[in-house]
Design a protein around this motif. Structure first.
Motif, PDB file in Angstrom:
ATOM      1  N   VAL A  37       0.909  -1.152  -0.088  1.00 49.43           N
ATOM      2  CA  VAL A  37      -0.047  -0.168   0.110  1.00 49.43           C
ATOM      3  C   VAL A  37       0.978   1.310   0.120  1.00 49.43           C
ATOM      4  O   VAL A  37       0.505   2.083  -0.854  1.00 49.43           O
ATOM      5  CB  VAL A  37      -0.962  -0.049   1.109  1.00 49.43           C
ATOM      6  CG1 VAL A  37      -1.685   1.250   1.291  1.00 49.43           C
ATOM      7  CG2 VAL A  37      -2.037  -1.126   1.176  1.00 49.43           C
ATOM      8  N   GLU A  38       1.939   1.289   0.782  1.00 52.25           N
ATOM      9  CA  GLU A  38       2.633   2.460   1.054  1.00 52.25           C
ATOM     10  C   GLU A  38       3.606   2.631  -0.301  1.00 52.25           C
ATOM     11  O   GLU A  38       3.730   3.698  -0.568  1.00 52.25           O
ATOM     12  CB  GLU A  38       3.619   2.221   2.066  1.00 52.25           C
ATOM     13  CG  GLU A  38       3.001   2.442   3.525  1.00 52.25           C
ATOM     14  CD  GLU A  38       3.601   2.114   4.815  1.00 52.25           C
ATOM     15  OE1 GLU A  38       4.789   1.512   4.859  1.00 52.25           O
ATOM     16  OE2 GLU A  38       3.109   2.289   6.049  1.00 52.25           O
ATOM     17  N   GLY A  92       2.799   2.272  -3.174  1.00 52.85           N
ATOM     18  CA  GLY A  92       1.983   2.856  -4.346  1.00 52.85           C
ATOM     19  C   GLY A  92       1.509   4.330  -3.814  1.00 52.85           C
ATOM     20  O   GLY A  92       0.587   4.774  -4.473  1.00 52.85           O
ATOM     21  N   GLY A 147       0.068   5.067  -0.733  1.00 50.35           N
ATOM     22  CA  GLY A 147      -1.152   4.916   0.003  1.00 50.35           C
ATOM     23  C   GLY A 147      -0.668   5.032   1.537  1.00 50.35           C
ATOM     24  O   GLY A 147       0.877   4.868   1.901  1.00 50.35           O
ATOM     25  N   GLU A 148      -1.463   5.050   2.286  1.00 55.16           N
ATOM     26  CA  GLU A 148      -1.189   4.898   3.750  1.00 55.16           C
ATOM     27  C   GLU A 148      -2.638   4.484   4.564  1.00 55.16           C
ATOM     28  O   GLU A 148      -3.602   4.861   4.288  1.00 55.16           O
ATOM     29  CB  GLU A 148      -1.166   6.586   4.132  1.00 55.16           C
ATOM     30  CG  GLU A 148      -0.767   6.621   6.017  1.00 55.16           C
ATOM     31  CD  GLU A 148      -0.850   8.155   6.140  1.00 55.16           C
ATOM     32  OE1 GLU A 148      -0.701   8.459   7.278  1.00 55.16           O
ATOM     33  OE2 GLU A 148      -1.030   9.050   5.307  1.00 55.16           O
ATOM     34  N   ILE A 182      -7.917   3.749   4.214  1.00 56.72           N
ATOM     35  CA  ILE A 182      -6.805   3.516   3.502  1.00 56.72           C
ATOM     36  C   ILE A 182      -6.878   4.857   2.603  1.00 56.72           C
ATOM     37  O   ILE A 182      -7.855   5.280   1.991  1.00 56.72           O
ATOM     38  CB  ILE A 182      -6.407   2.489   2.703  1.00 56.72           C
ATOM     39  CG1 ILE A 182      -6.313   1.349   3.340  1.00 56.72           C
ATOM     40  CG2 ILE A 182      -5.136   2.677   1.668  1.00 56.72           C
ATOM     41  CD1 ILE A 182      -5.969   0.078   2.657  1.00 56.72           C
ATOM     42  N   LYS A 183      -5.624   5.752   2.671  1.00 56.61           N
ATOM     43  CA  LYS A 183      -5.518   7.176   1.887  1.00 56.61           C
ATOM     44  C   LYS A 183      -4.859   6.706   0.860  1.00 56.61           C
ATOM     45  O   LYS A 183      -3.855   6.146   0.996  1.00 56.61           O
ATOM     46  CB  LYS A 183      -5.206   8.270   2.802  1.00 56.61           C
ATOM     47  CG  LYS A 183      -4.981   9.696   2.160  1.00 56.61           C
ATOM     48  CD  LYS A 183      -4.402  10.485   2.794  1.00 56.61           C
ATOM     49  CE  LYS A 183      -4.479  11.842   2.337  1.00 56.61           C
ATOM     50  NZ  LYS A 183      -3.684  12.920   3.119  1.00 56.61           N
ATOM     51  N   GLN A 184      -5.351   7.045  -0.381  1.00 62.51           N
ATOM     52  CA  GLN A 184      -4.587   6.999  -1.696  1.00 62.51           C
ATOM     53  C   GLN A 184      -5.059   7.998  -2.624  1.00 62.51           C
ATOM     54  O   GLN A 184      -6.161   8.766  -2.426  1.00 62.51           O
ATOM     55  CB  GLN A 184      -5.153   5.677  -2.275  1.00 62.51           C
ATOM     56  CG  GLN A 184      -4.329   4.950  -3.441  1.00 62.51           C
ATOM     57  CD  GLN A 184      -2.899   4.833  -3.023  1.00 62.51           C
ATOM     58  OE1 GLN A 184      -2.162   5.804  -3.302  1.00 62.51           O
ATOM     59  NE2 GLN A 184      -2.428   3.859  -2.801  1.00 62.51           N
ATOM     60  N   LYS A 185      -4.202   8.278  -3.691  1.00 59.03           N
ATOM     61  CA  LYS A 185      -4.456   9.363  -4.396  1.00 59.03           C
ATOM     62  C   LYS A 185      -5.558   8.977  -5.254  1.00 59.03           C
ATOM     63  O   LYS A 185      -6.369  10.156  -5.850  1.00 59.03           O
ATOM     64  CB  LYS A 185      -2.891   9.539  -5.222  1.00 59.03           C
ATOM     65  CG  LYS A 185      -1.955  10.017  -4.418  1.00 59.03           C
ATOM     66  CD  LYS A 185      -0.782  10.095  -5.651  1.00 59.03           C
ATOM     67  CE  LYS A 185       0.739  10.259  -4.644  1.00 59.03           C
ATOM     68  NZ  LYS A 185       1.622   9.951  -5.589  1.00 59.03           N
ATOM     69  N   SER A 186      -5.773   7.799  -5.644  1.00 51.81           N
ATOM     70  CA  SER A 186      -6.956   7.615  -6.623  1.00 51.81           C
ATOM     71  C   SER A 186      -7.386   6.040  -6.433  1.00 51.81           C
ATOM     72  O   SER A 186      -6.420   5.321  -5.871  1.00 51.81           O
ATOM     73  CB  SER A 186      -6.447   7.625  -8.136  1.00 51.81           C
ATOM     74  OG  SER A 186      -5.466   7.076  -8.472  1.00 51.81           O
ATOM     75  N   ASP A 193      -4.703   4.121  -8.250  1.00 50.39           N
ATOM     76  CA  ASP A 193      -3.438   3.739  -7.649  1.00 50.39           C
ATOM     77  C   ASP A 193      -3.630   2.760  -6.454  1.00 50.39           C
ATOM     78  O   ASP A 193      -2.740   2.017  -6.289  1.00 50.39           O
ATOM     79  CB  ASP A 193      -2.914   5.264  -6.772  1.00 50.39           C
ATOM     80  CG  ASP A 193      -2.538   6.047  -7.995  1.00 50.39           C
ATOM     81  OD1 ASP A 193      -2.126   5.701  -9.012  1.00 50.39           O
ATOM     82  OD2 ASP A 193      -2.528   7.373  -7.778  1.00 50.39           O
ATOM     83  N   PHE A 194      -5.027   2.929  -5.903  1.00 51.22           N
ATOM     84  CA  PHE A 194      -5.126   1.842  -4.906  1.00 51.22           C
ATOM     85  C   PHE A 194      -5.059   0.451  -5.604  1.00 51.22           C
ATOM     86  O   PHE A 194      -4.359  -0.432  -4.926  1.00 51.22           O
ATOM     87  CB  PHE A 194      -6.690   2.063  -4.136  1.00 51.22           C
ATOM     88  CG  PHE A 194      -6.873   0.944  -3.342  1.00 51.22           C
ATOM     89  CD1 PHE A 194      -6.451   0.974  -2.080  1.00 51.22           C
ATOM     90  CD2 PHE A 194      -7.781  -0.271  -3.632  1.00 51.22           C
ATOM     91  CE1 PHE A 194      -6.739   0.145  -1.046  1.00 51.22           C
ATOM     92  CE2 PHE A 194      -8.195  -0.949  -2.657  1.00 51.22           C
ATOM     93  CZ  PHE A 194      -7.688  -0.828  -1.379  1.00 51.22           C
TER      94      PHE A 194
END
Length: 96
Positions: free
Chosen positions: A24-25, A27, A29-30, A55-59, A62-63
């Motif tokens: 996740v990280e 890519g 993400g967090e 989970i926080k991700q840009k899109s 991306d996830f």
């Protein structure tokens, strides 16, 4: 991949989270939250969730990109073994 002794679904999911976190990280993400759930305050009377993960991700793309990683695919059995049901709800932050 199977543990030497039987473990709970909770323990299997916690193992999955620890193994998935680097992917996740990687890519971008967090994992913001892993929380213990219970019955709904508002919702179906017989509905409940044991665990919720944010989970926080840009899109969304991306996830999902990390799912194509062959090394990630090797650990997905932990996730499958740990859950009976799941939901994936993409959210978009709003300004207010």
């Amino acid at each position: 991949m199977a543990p030497e002794t039987a473990i709970s679904g909770y323990d299997a999911f916690m193992s999955y989270i620890q193994l998935a976190k680097p992917f996740v990280e990687q890519g971008g993400g967090e994992i913001l939250l892993v929380g213990k759930g219970d019955r709904f305050l508002i919702g179906p009377e017989n509905g409940q969730w044991d665990i919720c993960m944010l989970i926080k991700q840009k899109s969304v793309s991306d996830f999902f990109a990390f799912e194509q990683n062959p090394d990630y695919m090797k650990i997905t059995g932990h996730r499958s073994a740990s859950i009976l049901d799941s939901r994936l709800l993409p959210l978009e932050m709003l300004s207010f």
